[in-house]
Design an enzyme around this catalytic site. Sequence first.
Site, short mmCIF file in Angstrom:
data_model
loop_
_atom_site.label_atom_id
_atom_site.label_comp_id
_atom_site.label_asym_id
_atom_site.label_seq_id
_atom_site.Cartn_x
_atom_site.Cartn_y
_atom_site.Cartn_z
N ASP A 23 0.83 -1.20 0.00
CA ASP A 23 0.00 0.00 0.00
C ASP A 23 0.87 1.26 0.00
OD1 ASP A 23 -2.50 -1.52 0.39
OD2 ASP A 23 -1.68 -1.92 2.37
N GLU A 269 1.35 -6.37 -5.23
CA GLU A 269 1.18 -5.55 -6.43
C GLU A 269 2.43 -4.78 -6.82
OE1 GLU A 269 -1.55 -1.67 -7.59
OE2 GLU A 269 -2.49 -3.36 -6.58
#
Length: 367
Positions: A23, A269
């Site tokens: 994040d 990610e």
Amino acid sequence: MTAPALPPLQWDVFCQVIDNYGDIGVCWRLASQLAARGQRVRLWVDDASALAWMAPAGHPGVELRRWGGEMPAAHEAAPDVLVEAFGCEIPETFLAWAVGRAQGQRQPVWINLEYLSAEGFVERNHRLPSLIMSGPAAGWTRWFFYPGFTPATGGLLRESGLLDQRPPGFAAAWRAGQPAAATHPQRWMSLFCYEPAALPALLAQAIRPGTTHTRLLVTPGRATLAVQAALATLPAEHGPLQLQFLAPTDQQGFDDLLWASDFNAVRGEDSLVRALWAGKALVWHIYPQDDNAHHAKLAAFLDWLQAPASLRDFHAAWNGIPGHGPLTIPDDETLAEWSACVQAARARLAQQTDLVGQLVGFIAEKR
């Protein structure tokens, strides 16, 4: 493609750190790349502790703010752009302040920056509007912006000149600077993972006599703990496997690791995208979900990647997807095939406008 010119605007980017480092890693890259294009960024984050080693020098034009902290002072700029990352909800106190500052002026362009996926819904939902029906910002519009792998999506984060930053011979020079260099040829593999189901099988094969010598570069945190747990079940003698446990590093250092390795095991990610830009063979440990929704997400990515069958099987074993055979360490020919696959995918991606370039273009369009 070149993004439209955009005058310096005030961006307020919101990030909640759920777990791990993806994040804040994505949000910091976003904020710093916006600032590198002349934009002003306030990054509101509830846990900025990882930035102490991830980005210790900060970045000009990026200002860290505490999530839920005091509102900007009267002399500070009102937001021109709001970005809520990964579906986090902007605090209502901030929205109320932003609405008050916007009285008689245009609404900030409000972006919901979504998770990365190769699934079909991404192209369908990218750039769609959503009217805010309640709360202090009722009547405002929020726009969905989806990163992705195809020209019909928002693209991927890629700073200017990234693919030309490391000269020929970079990997050899980087390896020469590592401790306890081996005297025999080695395969270099980086490991950034959660707790892969097949990690014990990988290590068991890597220590087997006669196996290709491997230098396993283990990142700190969950990857280190997973390796230590797996090693406790294996013989004490590691044979052709050489382990190197790494210290935390900044984002540049992590990129160097990926570019210098022959095979990268990545997770989540941010590191997947960076491994694609590195152009080396990779395996993705996708974030596991209770309902196994990540299986379809992984399959969609492998379809886009045009992964050969051997790479699909390795991913299935690595991610503990049932119905597939055991994990097998790739030989040199297989590893070369995987690398060629990733390099072809990188070439396709390089033809697309990067995520920040697309965001800038979208903001210019909506203002």
